[in-house]
Design a protein around this motif. Structure first.
Motif, PDB file in Angstrom:
ATOM      1  N   TRP A 336       0.844  -1.197   0.000  1.00 11.27           N
ATOM      2  CA  TRP A 336       0.000   0.000   0.000  1.00 11.27           C
ATOM      3  C   TRP A 336       0.885   1.254   0.000  1.00 11.27           C
ATOM      4  O   TRP A 336       0.656   2.201  -0.755  1.00 11.27           O
ATOM      5  N   TYR A 337       1.884   1.232   0.863  1.00  8.74           N
ATOM      6  CA  TYR A 337       2.762   2.408   0.961  1.00  8.74           C
ATOM      7  C   TYR A 337       3.474   2.644  -0.371  1.00  8.74           C
ATOM      8  O   TYR A 337       3.564   3.776  -0.849  1.00  8.74           O
ATOM      9  N   MET A 338       3.938   1.547  -0.989  1.00  6.01           N
ATOM     10  CA  MET A 338       4.631   1.695  -2.267  1.00  6.01           C
ATOM     11  C   MET A 338       3.691   2.263  -3.337  1.00  6.01           C
ATOM     12  O   MET A 338       4.092   3.086  -4.154  1.00  6.01           O
ATOM     13  N   GLN A 339       2.432   1.835  -3.281  1.00  9.33           N
ATOM     14  CA  GLN A 339       1.460   2.380  -4.237  1.00  9.33           C
ATOM     15  C   GLN A 339       1.245   3.877  -4.024  1.00  9.33           C
ATOM     16  O   GLN A 339       1.048   4.627  -4.969  1.00  9.33           O
ATOM     17  N   ARG A 340       1.288   4.303  -2.759  1.00  9.80           N
ATOM     18  CA  ARG A 340       1.131   5.739  -2.485  1.00  9.80           C
ATOM     19  C   ARG A 340       2.320   6.518  -3.073  1.00  9.80           C
ATOM     20  O   ARG A 340       2.177   7.587  -3.619  1.00  9.80           O
ATOM     21  N   ILE A 341       3.513   5.943  -2.934  1.00 10.71           N
ATOM     22  CA  ILE A 341       4.700   6.593  -3.505  1.00 10.71           C
ATOM     23  C   ILE A 341       4.554   6.672  -5.029  1.00 10.71           C
ATOM     24  O   ILE A 341       4.841   7.701  -5.649  1.00 10.71           O
ATOM     25  N   GLU A 342       4.035   5.590  -5.616  1.00 10.12           N
ATOM     26  CA  GLU A 342       3.851   5.619  -7.071  1.00 10.12           C
ATOM     27  C   GLU A 342       2.809   6.646  -7.484  1.00 10.12           C
ATOM     28  O   GLU A 342       2.973   7.340  -8.488  1.00 10.12           O
ATOM     29  N   ALA A 343       1.744   6.765  -6.690  1.00  8.96           N
ATOM     30  CA  ALA A 343       0.712   7.771  -6.999  1.00  8.96           C
ATOM     31  C   ALA A 343       1.330   9.174  -6.959  1.00  8.96           C
ATOM     32  O   ALA A 343       1.040  10.012  -7.820  1.00  8.96           O
ATOM     33  N   ILE A 344       2.197   9.408  -5.984  1.00  6.14           N
ATOM     34  CA  ILE A 344       2.859  10.724  -5.900  1.00  6.14           C
ATOM     35  C   ILE A 344       3.690  10.941  -7.174  1.00  6.14           C
ATOM     36  O   ILE A 344       3.620  11.997  -7.808  1.00  6.14           O
ATOM     37  N   ARG A 345       4.433   9.912  -7.566  1.00  2.00           N
ATOM     38  CA  ARG A 345       5.287  10.066  -8.763  1.00  2.00           C
ATOM     39  C   ARG A 345       4.470  10.338 -10.014  1.00  2.00           C
ATOM     40  O   ARG A 345       4.894  11.088 -10.883  1.00  2.00           O
ATOM     41  N   ASN A 346       3.284   9.697 -10.097  1.00  2.00           N
ATOM     42  CA  ASN A 346       2.459   9.900 -11.292  1.00  2.00           C
ATOM     43  C   ASN A 346       1.785  11.255 -11.310  1.00  2.00           C
ATOM     44  O   ASN A 346       1.717  11.904 -12.334  1.00  2.00           O
ATOM     45  N   ILE A 347       1.258  11.669 -10.156  1.00  4.53           N
ATOM     46  CA  ILE A 347       0.411  12.876 -10.148  1.00  4.53           C
ATOM     47  C   ILE A 347       1.227  14.131  -9.879  1.00  4.53           C
ATOM     48  O   ILE A 347       0.950  15.190 -10.432  1.00  4.53           O
ATOM     49  N   VAL A 348       2.223  14.047  -9.002  1.00  2.00           N
ATOM     50  CA  VAL A 348       3.067  15.221  -8.683  1.00  2.00           C
ATOM     51  C   VAL A 348       4.539  14.819  -8.891  1.00  2.00           C
ATOM     52  O   VAL A 348       5.282  14.652  -7.920  1.00  2.00           O
ATOM     53  N   PRO A 349       4.947  14.672 -10.157  1.00  4.72           N
ATOM     54  CA  PRO A 349       6.270  14.077 -10.407  1.00  4.72           C
ATOM     55  C   PRO A 349       7.445  14.834  -9.786  1.00  4.72           C
ATOM     56  O   PRO A 349       8.466  14.216  -9.495  1.00  4.72           O
ATOM     57  N   ASP A 350       7.276  16.125  -9.576  1.00  2.00           N
ATOM     58  CA  ASP A 350       8.417  16.870  -9.023  1.00  2.00           C
ATOM     59  C   ASP A 350       8.400  16.940  -7.493  1.00  2.00           C
ATOM     60  O   ASP A 350       9.167  17.700  -6.894  1.00  2.00           O
ATOM     61  N   ALA A 351       7.545  16.145  -6.837  1.00  4.37           N
ATOM     62  CA  ALA A 351       7.464  16.232  -5.365  1.00  4.37           C
ATOM     63  C   ALA A 351       8.626  15.502  -4.695  1.00  4.37           C
ATOM     64  O   ALA A 351       9.055  14.448  -5.147  1.00  4.37           O
ATOM     65  N   ALA A 352       9.120  16.076  -3.603  1.00  9.03           N
ATOM     66  CA  ALA A 352      10.077  15.385  -2.737  1.00  9.03           C
ATOM     67  C   ALA A 352       9.280  14.743  -1.604  1.00  9.03           C
ATOM     68  O   ALA A 352       8.267  15.296  -1.166  1.00  9.03           O
ATOM     69  N   VAL A 353       9.734  13.582  -1.156  1.00  8.38           N
ATOM     70  CA  VAL A 353       9.037  12.875  -0.077  1.00  8.38           C
ATOM     71  C   VAL A 353      10.026  12.641   1.066  1.00  8.38           C
ATOM     72  O   VAL A 353      11.161  12.233   0.845  1.00  8.38           O
ATOM     73  N   SER A 354       9.573  12.927   2.283  1.00 10.65           N
ATOM     74  CA  SER A 354      10.399  12.624   3.457  1.00 10.65           C
ATOM     75  C   SER A 354       9.614  11.686   4.369  1.00 10.65           C
ATOM     76  O   SER A 354       8.439  11.411   4.112  1.00 10.65           O
ATOM     77  N   LYS A 380      13.271   6.731  -2.159  1.00  5.10           N
ATOM     78  CA  LYS A 380      14.276   7.785  -2.386  1.00  5.10           C
ATOM     79  C   LYS A 380      13.947   9.055  -1.593  1.00  5.10           C
ATOM     80  O   LYS A 380      13.819  10.155  -2.145  1.00  5.10           O
ATOM     81  N   TYR A 381      13.828   8.871  -0.289  1.00  5.55           N
ATOM     82  CA  TYR A 381      13.462  10.005   0.566  1.00  5.55           C
ATOM     83  C   TYR A 381      14.491  11.129   0.470  1.00  5.55           C
ATOM     84  O   TYR A 381      15.696  10.875   0.483  1.00  5.55           O
ATOM     85  N   SER A 382      14.008  12.361   0.450  1.00  2.00           N
ATOM     86  CA  SER A 382      14.936  13.496   0.439  1.00  2.00           C
ATOM     87  C   SER A 382      15.463  13.740   1.848  1.00  2.00           C
ATOM     88  O   SER A 382      16.522  14.323   2.032  1.00  2.00           O
ATOM     89  N   MET A 383      14.708  13.292   2.846  1.00  5.23           N
ATOM     90  CA  MET A 383      15.071  13.549   4.238  1.00  5.23           C
ATOM     91  C   MET A 383      14.284  12.580   5.118  1.00  5.23           C
ATOM     92  O   MET A 383      13.199  12.160   4.721  1.00  5.23           O
ATOM     93  N   SER A 384      14.837  12.243   6.289  1.00 10.82           N
ATOM     94  CA  SER A 384      14.075  11.400   7.225  1.00 10.82           C
ATOM     95  C   SER A 384      14.314  11.844   8.654  1.00 10.82           C
ATOM     96  O   SER A 384      15.402  12.310   8.990  1.00 10.82           O
ATOM     97  N   TYR A 385      13.295  11.664   9.479  1.00 12.32           N
ATOM     98  CA  TYR A 385      13.469  11.755  10.926  1.00 12.32           C
ATOM     99  C   TYR A 385      13.554  10.324  11.412  1.00 12.32           C
ATOM    100  O   TYR A 385      12.652   9.521  11.163  1.00 12.32           O
ATOM    101  N   MET A 386      14.647   9.990  12.096  1.00 12.88           N
ATOM    102  CA  MET A 386      14.907   8.580  12.401  1.00 12.88           C
ATOM    103  C   MET A 386      15.059   8.377  13.911  1.00 12.88           C
ATOM    104  O   MET A 386      15.738   9.166  14.573  1.00 12.88           O
TER     105      MET A 386
END
Ligand code: SAH
Ligand code: SF4
Ligand code: F3S
Length: 493
Positions: A336-354, A380-386
């Protein structure tokens, strides 16, 4: 080999949570409204925890200044010292305890000075706080700030004053937060309070209570007012912004509008985002935090449609393994999470995800932990809180599961996550070298007087020559160099 950093939890938190950590312990000042007479007393407030707690401190400052208090940035000068606390991990609480020890000397020197503990740790420990920390006079939970003036009066008579009632309605909607030590360019607006998700590791549902959404009219009005005062960016805040829902229909007010749609007279998060974006094309809109189970394509389409909705999504994954996610009660799985990442790539291709990541949750095997690393590579997160897992009393995980991963294993896994994120951030930033971004100037660079810093739409910090640029202005910057944390560039005219 044990990393030296781990000898000091605070330094460790600093390394893993750079941006927010720099604000821990921050204080603020306010101007008393000219229509309110001074009561001759001064308060001092220090804030810990997440952005929502910082936003709450501004609400507290408003309430106190309206009841006649002046503010001070020196606690030695204060009649009332407030700590707005966080309970998310054990080290967050330890930090507050140390601070209280430090304040003991002030209390000895200044007769009559009161000490109040606010926020999530106050809510978690309630009256127990007064037993554990004898120097505390006032304990107020996140929904009890309107009662602070009364609690202070009570404490002044020598009684201990406590209000930790949680509310189903309180959103402090009409209390105008004061923003005196802000940069005048970026501001936070709380849109929901509380959380109904019950992730098994998390204390927030217990400390902040049930989720409720704030009236959209008051949100849009606050954004407008900020824009008119010169602000150019607002961040809409909530533990789970995607579940924002509000209706003015009296039959629906206060109801949980789980599946309600915008066309049924209910404003959902996607619609709210658009309403705030429509305040002005010159006002940038950000939001945090998105929950993978609730982030809809509607939200992504709203982002794609409005250039001023920033192309950045903070989408905490916590773990990349479906079994661990189920134990965490995150209610989504790896696919499910991977599908959400793919949806972001399809709809907002220039978005960064953290993201946010927890290592060493109960029973996490080495192989399951590897799934978190591979998820990081995938997203390919641009940033993470770990973080490494910290058991919180009272949570489902504390009651049901054994905190069985040894601390050194938790920390070693965390180090692997931190190392991988450093590599991913650097790659992400390197891919931006040569590109030109619109940057909102925020202030002078911490490293050089000759440079300003700002952020691009993807929330990356960009440093560029000052020239005649002022904070609050939009500039075009061509990226020429980068580190894993910052982009550097030159102005394009
Ligand atoms: N509402 C947000 C997160 C709020 S708390 C969300 O759902 O994503 C911020 C982060 O702290 C969480 O995302 C999680 O990564 C971390 N966290 C929360 N409880 C924790 C615990 N008990 N131990 C370690 N990290 C924790
Ligand atoms: Fe905590 Fe989960 Fe709510 Fe976030 S969504 S605040 S992690 S319970
Ligand atoms: Fe901490 Fe409370 Fe925020 S526990 S992270 S201050 S909601």
């Amino acid at each position: 080999m044990e990393n030296k950093l781990y000898n000091n939890e605070l330094a460790f938190e600093l390394a893993t949570k750079k941006i927010d950590e720099s604000r821990q312990g921050e204080t603020l000042t306010v101007e008393r409204p000219s229509t309110t007479a001074s009561n001759g007393k001064k308060f001092y407030i220090e804030s810990y925890g997440c952005q929502m707690n910082f936003a709450d401190s501004e609400v507290v400052a408003s309430i106190l200044s309206q009841s006649g208090f002046d503010s001070t940035t020196e606690f030695t000068d204060a009649d009332l010292i407030l700590l707005n606390t966080c309970a998310i991990r054990d080290n967050a609480e330890q930090r507050v305890r140390h601070r209280l020890q430090h304040l003991q000397s002030v209390k000895k020197k200044k007769k009559g000075a009161l000490i109040g503990v606010l926020g999530c740790m106050a809510e978690r420990l309630k009256e127990k706080f007064l037993e554990e920390e004898k120097i505390v006079d006032i304990v107020a939970g996140p929904d009890a700030y309107r009662s602070l003036p009364l609690l202070i009066e009570e404490a002044e008579t020598g009684q201990k004053a406590v209000n930790v009632l949680l509310s189903r309605e309180e959103t402090y909607a009409e209390i105008n937060p004061v923003r005196l030590n802000s940069n005048g360019v970026t501001a936070f607006i709380s849109i929901t309070r509380g959380c109904d998700n019950m992730c098994s590791f998390c204390v927030v549902p217990f400390t902040r209570g049930r989720e409720r959404s704030r009236d959209y009219e008051s949100i849009v009005a606050e954004a407008k007012e900020l824009f008119e005062k010169g602000y150019r960016e607002v961040t809409l805040l909530g533990q789970n912004v995607d579940s924002y829902r509000y209706s003015k229909d009296p039959k629906l007010v206060g109801k949980k509008l789980v599946d309600a749609k915008y066309d049924e007279g209910v404003v959902n998060f996607a619609r709210l985002l658009e309403m705030v974006a429509e305040v002005s094309p010159l006002l940038r809109v950000r939001f945090s935090t998105s929950h993978p189970k609730d982030m809809t394509d509607d939200v992504l389409h709203a982002m794609a449609k409005h250039p001023n909705i920033c192309k950045y999504i903070h989408l905490p994954v916590q773990s990349g393994n479906s079994r661990v996610l189920e134990l965490m009660n995150r209610t989504y799985d790896r696919e499910w999470y991977m599908q959400r990442i793919e949806a972001i790539r399809n709809i907002v291709p220039d978005a960064a995800v953290s993201t946010d990541i927890i290592t060493g949750f109960c029973t996490e095997t080495e192989e399951e932990f590897r799934d978190t690393l591979s998820m990081m590579e995938f997203a390919k997160y641009s940033m993470s809180y770990m973080f490494f897992y910290s058991e919180r009393p009272g949570t489902v995980a504390a009651k049901k599961y054994k905190d069985d991963i040894p601390e050194e294993v938790k920390k070693r896994r965390l180090q692997e996550v931190v190392d991988l994120q450093m590599k991913l951030s650097l790659e992400h930033n390197k891919a931006d070298v040569g590109k030109t971004f619109e940057v909102l100037a925020e202030g002078t660079s911490h490293r050089s007087e000759e440079h300003l810093f700002g952020r691009n739409s993807q929330n990356k910090v960009v440093v560029f020559p000052k020239a005649d640029i002022k904070p609050g202005m939009y500039v075009q910057v061509k990226v020429t160099d980068c580190t894993s944390a910052t982009l550097k560039g030159e102005l394009v005219h």
